[in-house]
Design a protein around this motif. Structure first.
Motif, mmCIF file in Angstrom:
data_model
loop_
_atom_site.group_PDB
_atom_site.id
_atom_site.type_symbol
_atom_site.label_atom_id
_atom_site.label_comp_id
_atom_site.label_asym_id
_atom_site.label_seq_id
_atom_site.Cartn_x
_atom_site.Cartn_y
_atom_site.Cartn_z
ATOM 1 N N ALA A 168 0.820 -1.211 0.000
ATOM 2 C CA ALA A 168 0.000 0.000 0.000
ATOM 3 C C ALA A 168 0.854 1.260 0.000
ATOM 4 C CB ALA A 168 -0.919 0.004 1.223
ATOM 5 N N LEU A 169 2.176 1.093 -0.014
ATOM 6 C CA LEU A 169 3.077 2.240 0.089
ATOM 7 C C LEU A 169 2.948 3.225 -1.075
ATOM 8 C CD1 LEU A 169 5.193 3.391 1.962
ATOM 9 C CD2 LEU A 169 6.933 2.108 0.716
ATOM 10 N N PRO A 170 2.892 2.781 -2.338
ATOM 11 C CA PRO A 170 2.813 3.760 -3.442
ATOM 12 C C PRO A 170 1.608 4.693 -3.339
ATOM 13 C CG PRO A 170 3.399 1.606 -4.289
ATOM 14 C CD PRO A 170 3.035 1.402 -2.844
ATOM 15 N N VAL A 171 0.421 4.129 -3.157
ATOM 16 C CA VAL A 171 -0.764 4.982 -3.085
ATOM 17 C C VAL A 171 -0.765 5.821 -1.820
ATOM 18 C CG1 VAL A 171 -2.186 3.204 -1.992
ATOM 19 C CG2 VAL A 171 -3.279 4.984 -3.335
ATOM 20 N N SER A 172 -0.165 5.305 -0.749
ATOM 21 C CA SER A 172 -0.133 6.041 0.517
ATOM 22 C C SER A 172 0.754 7.277 0.419
ATOM 23 C CB SER A 172 0.360 5.126 1.646
ATOM 24 O OG SER A 172 -0.471 3.999 1.781
ATOM 25 N N VAL A 173 1.972 7.098 -0.086
ATOM 26 C CA VAL A 173 2.885 8.240 -0.151
ATOM 27 C C VAL A 173 2.418 9.241 -1.207
ATOM 28 C CG1 VAL A 173 4.823 6.898 0.727
ATOM 29 C CG2 VAL A 173 4.441 7.022 -1.744
ATOM 30 N N LEU A 174 1.807 8.752 -2.272
ATOM 31 C CA LEU A 174 1.291 9.675 -3.284
ATOM 32 C C LEU A 174 0.154 10.522 -2.705
ATOM 33 C CD1 LEU A 174 1.308 10.681 -6.192
ATOM 34 C CD2 LEU A 174 -0.281 8.828 -6.769
ATOM 35 N N THR A 175 -0.725 9.888 -1.938
ATOM 36 C CA THR A 175 -1.812 10.623 -1.293
ATOM 37 C C THR A 175 -1.265 11.636 -0.294
ATOM 38 O OG1 THR A 175 -3.230 8.678 -1.499
ATOM 39 C CG2 THR A 175 -3.940 10.391 0.029
ATOM 40 N N ALA A 176 -0.265 11.234 0.503
ATOM 41 C CA ALA A 176 0.337 12.158 1.465
ATOM 42 C C ALA A 176 1.000 13.326 0.760
ATOM 43 C CB ALA A 176 1.353 11.414 2.329
ATOM 44 N N LEU A 177 1.661 13.074 -0.380
ATOM 45 C CA LEU A 177 2.298 14.148 -1.141
ATOM 46 C C LEU A 177 1.273 15.152 -1.650
ATOM 47 C CD1 LEU A 177 4.876 15.254 -2.607
ATOM 48 C CD2 LEU A 177 4.224 13.788 -4.537
ATOM 49 N N ILE A 178 0.181 14.645 -2.225
ATOM 50 C CA ILE A 178 -0.839 15.534 -2.803
ATOM 51 C C ILE A 178 -1.540 16.334 -1.711
ATOM 52 C CG2 ILE A 178 -3.015 15.574 -4.059
ATOM 53 C CD1 ILE A 178 -2.003 13.107 -5.600
ATOM 54 N N PHE A 273 6.421 7.134 8.856
ATOM 55 C CA PHE A 273 7.683 7.828 8.636
ATOM 56 C C PHE A 273 7.810 8.271 7.180
ATOM 57 C CE2 PHE A 273 12.148 7.693 7.347
ATOM 58 C CZ PHE A 273 12.704 8.606 8.227
ATOM 59 N N LEU A 274 7.495 7.359 6.253
ATOM 60 C CA LEU A 274 7.584 7.700 4.830
ATOM 61 C C LEU A 274 6.486 8.678 4.423
ATOM 62 C CD1 LEU A 274 8.385 4.141 3.431
ATOM 63 C CD2 LEU A 274 9.962 6.038 3.747
ATOM 64 N N ALA A 275 5.286 8.518 4.990
ATOM 65 C CA ALA A 275 4.201 9.440 4.670
ATOM 66 C C ALA A 275 4.531 10.854 5.151
ATOM 67 C CB ALA A 275 2.903 8.955 5.308
ATOM 68 N N ASP A 276 5.154 10.980 6.323
ATOM 69 C CA ASP A 276 5.584 12.296 6.809
ATOM 70 C C ASP A 276 6.584 12.933 5.854
ATOM 71 O OD1 ASP A 276 3.989 12.106 9.019
ATOM 72 O OD2 ASP A 276 5.582 11.479 10.387
ATOM 73 N N ALA A 277 7.523 12.121 5.378
ATOM 74 C CA ALA A 277 8.550 12.651 4.476
ATOM 75 C C ALA A 277 7.926 13.176 3.184
ATOM 76 C CB ALA A 277 9.581 11.561 4.166
ATOM 77 N N PHE A 278 6.978 12.432 2.630
ATOM 78 C CA PHE A 278 6.366 12.871 1.379
ATOM 79 C C PHE A 278 5.396 14.032 1.607
ATOM 80 C CE2 PHE A 278 8.176 9.051 -0.278
ATOM 81 C CZ PHE A 278 8.319 9.281 -1.630
ATOM 82 N N ALA A 279 4.761 14.090 2.761
ATOM 83 C CA ALA A 279 3.908 15.242 3.062
ATOM 84 C C ALA A 279 4.754 16.510 3.174
ATOM 85 C CB ALA A 279 3.142 14.997 4.359
ATOM 86 N N LEU A 280 5.923 16.412 3.806
ATOM 87 C CA LEU A 280 6.828 17.565 3.890
ATOM 88 C C LEU A 280 7.348 17.948 2.510
ATOM 89 C CD1 LEU A 280 8.829 16.636 7.109
ATOM 90 C CD2 LEU A 280 7.086 18.411 6.878
ATOM 91 N N LEU A 281 7.622 16.940 1.680
ATOM 92 C CA LEU A 281 8.071 17.231 0.319
ATOM 93 C C LEU A 281 6.999 17.976 -0.460
ATOM 94 C CD1 LEU A 281 10.092 16.936 -2.002
ATOM 95 C CD2 LEU A 281 9.100 14.671 -2.470
ATOM 96 N N GLY A 282 5.746 17.539 -0.320
ATOM 97 C CA GLY A 282 4.661 18.251 -0.970
ATOM 98 C C GLY A 282 4.541 19.674 -0.468
ATOM 99 N N GLY A 283 4.760 19.885 0.852
ATOM 100 C CA GLY A 283 4.740 21.233 1.389
ATOM 101 C C GLY A 283 5.867 22.084 0.848
ATOM 102 N N MET A 284 7.040 21.491 0.695
ATOM 103 C CA MET A 284 8.168 22.231 0.136
ATOM 104 C C MET A 284 7.865 22.687 -1.290
ATOM 105 S SD MET A 284 11.368 19.904 1.481
ATOM 106 C CE MET A 284 12.535 20.767 0.440
ATOM 107 N N LEU A 285 7.316 21.803 -2.086
ATOM 108 C CA LEU A 285 6.983 22.149 -3.467
ATOM 109 C C LEU A 285 5.929 23.254 -3.520
ATOM 110 C CD1 LEU A 285 6.841 18.548 -5.017
ATOM 111 C CD2 LEU A 285 8.679 20.239 -5.258
ATOM 112 N N ALA A 286 4.913 23.167 -2.645
ATOM 113 C CA ALA A 286 3.858 24.181 -2.649
ATOM 114 C C ALA A 286 4.404 25.550 -2.232
ATOM 115 C CB ALA A 286 2.732 23.744 -1.707
ATOM 116 N N ILE A 287 5.261 25.583 -1.214
ATOM 117 C CA ILE A 287 5.823 26.862 -0.759
ATOM 118 C C ILE A 287 6.780 27.440 -1.807
ATOM 119 C CG2 ILE A 287 7.411 27.837 0.955
ATOM 120 C CD1 ILE A 287 6.007 26.247 3.061
#
Length: 374
Positions: A168-178, A273-287
């Motif tokens: 479930a990792l691919p869909v999870s990290v993609l959702t966290a990123l978006i 842990f991985l979802a947090d990393a991708f959520a922060l990455l999405g925040g970096m891109l948005a900012i």
């Protein structure tokens, strides 16, 4: 063989119909028509004499009572055999009038909402008790596994960690990123309008670590794994695999429930842990897109303003999310009964229940950490 016949006697006070011989399902239609013609005249005072009946059965009695009801007759039965007396007492003859039936329907409709509420509350309490019992049985199986480590099915545990977690990792990290990018973008726009755009870094980062990463991940896992557990165990019940396990003295909790629960309890912190990393990455891109702040400046301010406490807050909640998802999915799987339609119905219920428990646990931890000022 006794002859089937009917004698009719009229006098000034009453009409006596004397039935003779056999009156049962083999009675010829001409005798039934003759009886119907007599009753069609609707005598004012009707007496049915059964003294000469040799044999009578349930079918004829129902036929006779239907005739009497259709002609609105209420006769007096005399000299009835014991069998006929018992059958007449079994079959209700008096029906409520139309007005009485209408009153009953109105009364039932007025009380229908309270009946539904009562049944819903009763079902809710019973299901809650069943779920607590299920949790107790799972806890007992876990303590037995701790006392006897060889009972832990390592192969099954690793299989479910891979199937329910890492696949479930691919869909999870993609959702966290978006979601991380979308929420950060909206927050950056609001804070930019207030004249404090740099605050969007720590605000959205804390939100991603404490709430968005664990919560969004748990929602995705709930939709994927809770339904999977319910369907798997439910189909095993329909194909009688569960009965076969019990016949061979294998515990379903040890073989089916415990590996799934432990798998999600172990996998969820890693996934968070991985979802947090991708959520922060999405925040970096948005900012970067909205405010033009470079990645280096984002990371520098992140380290200055965001402490490790926010990361641990999100990580602590992860095993509880995994436990709730696995328990609900397995519990609903054991409730599947009857046919394949119940698999789909209970799969839907398990996902809804898992989402509710995730929201409840998340809110509970938010209150606790706020009170502790963490």
């Amino acid at each position: 063989m006794p002859r089937t016949s009917m004698q009719i006697t009229h006098d000034s006070a009453k009409t006596i119909v004397c039935l003779e011989g056999n009156w049962d399902f083999q009675t010829e239609s001409k005798h039934l028509e003759a009886l119907k013609n007599v009753l069609k005249n609707r005598p004012l005072s009707l007496v049915i004499d059964c003294a000469c009946i040799q044999r009578i059965d349930f079918i004829f009695i129902v036929f006779l009572l239907d005739l009497l009801k259709s002609f609105d007759l209420n006769p007096e039965f005399i000299h009835t055999p014991n069998k006929m007396t018992r059958l007449l007492q079994t079959i209700p003859k008096d029906n409520p009038s139309a007005s009485t039936q209408k009153e009953l329907i109105v009364s039932r409709r007025s009380w229908n909402i309270f009946e539904k509420m009562g049944r819903y509350i009763e079902d809710f309490i019973q299901e809650s008790l069943d779920f607590l019992n299920f949790c107790g049985m799972t806890l007992y199986a876990f303590t037995q596994a701790l006392a006897h480590p060889l009972r832990i099915r390592i192969a099954s545990l690793c299989y479910h960690i891979n199937e329910s977690g890492f696949k479930a990792l691919p869909v999870s990290v993609l959702t966290a990123l978006i979601v991380g990018a979308a929420v950060t973008l909206q927050g950056a726009m609001q804070l930019q309008g207030m004249g404090v755009p740099l605050m969007s870094v720590e605000t959205t980062a804390k939100l991603s670590l404490r709430e968005m990463g664990p919560f969004i991940l748990a929602l995705v896992i709930a939709g994927r794994s809770a339904s999977s557990f319910t369907a798997q165990i439910g189909v095993m019940g329909l194909t009688e695999e569960l009965d076969a396990m019990k016949t061979m003295n294998f515990s379903p909790f040890e073989f089916l429930v415990l590996p799934r629960v432990l798998a999600l309890v172990i996998a969820m912190p890693l996934l968070v842990f991985l979802a947090d990393a991708f959520a922060l990455l999405g925040g970096m891109l948005a900012i970067k897109y909205q405010l033009g702040i470079s990645f280096g400046a984002y990371i520098e301010r992140f380290y200055d303003t965001v402490s490790w406490n926010h990361f641990w807050v999100g990580l602590i909640k992860a095993p509880f999310f995994g436990w709730a998802i696995a328990m609900v999915g397995c519990f609903r799987g054991f409730e599947v009964k009857g046919d394949t339609e119940s698999v789909g119905r209970l799969t839907t219920i398990s996902v809804v229940n898992a989402l509710f428990w995730i929201i409840f646990i998340n809110a509970l931890f938010s209150v606790i950490f706020t009170k502790l000022n963490v």
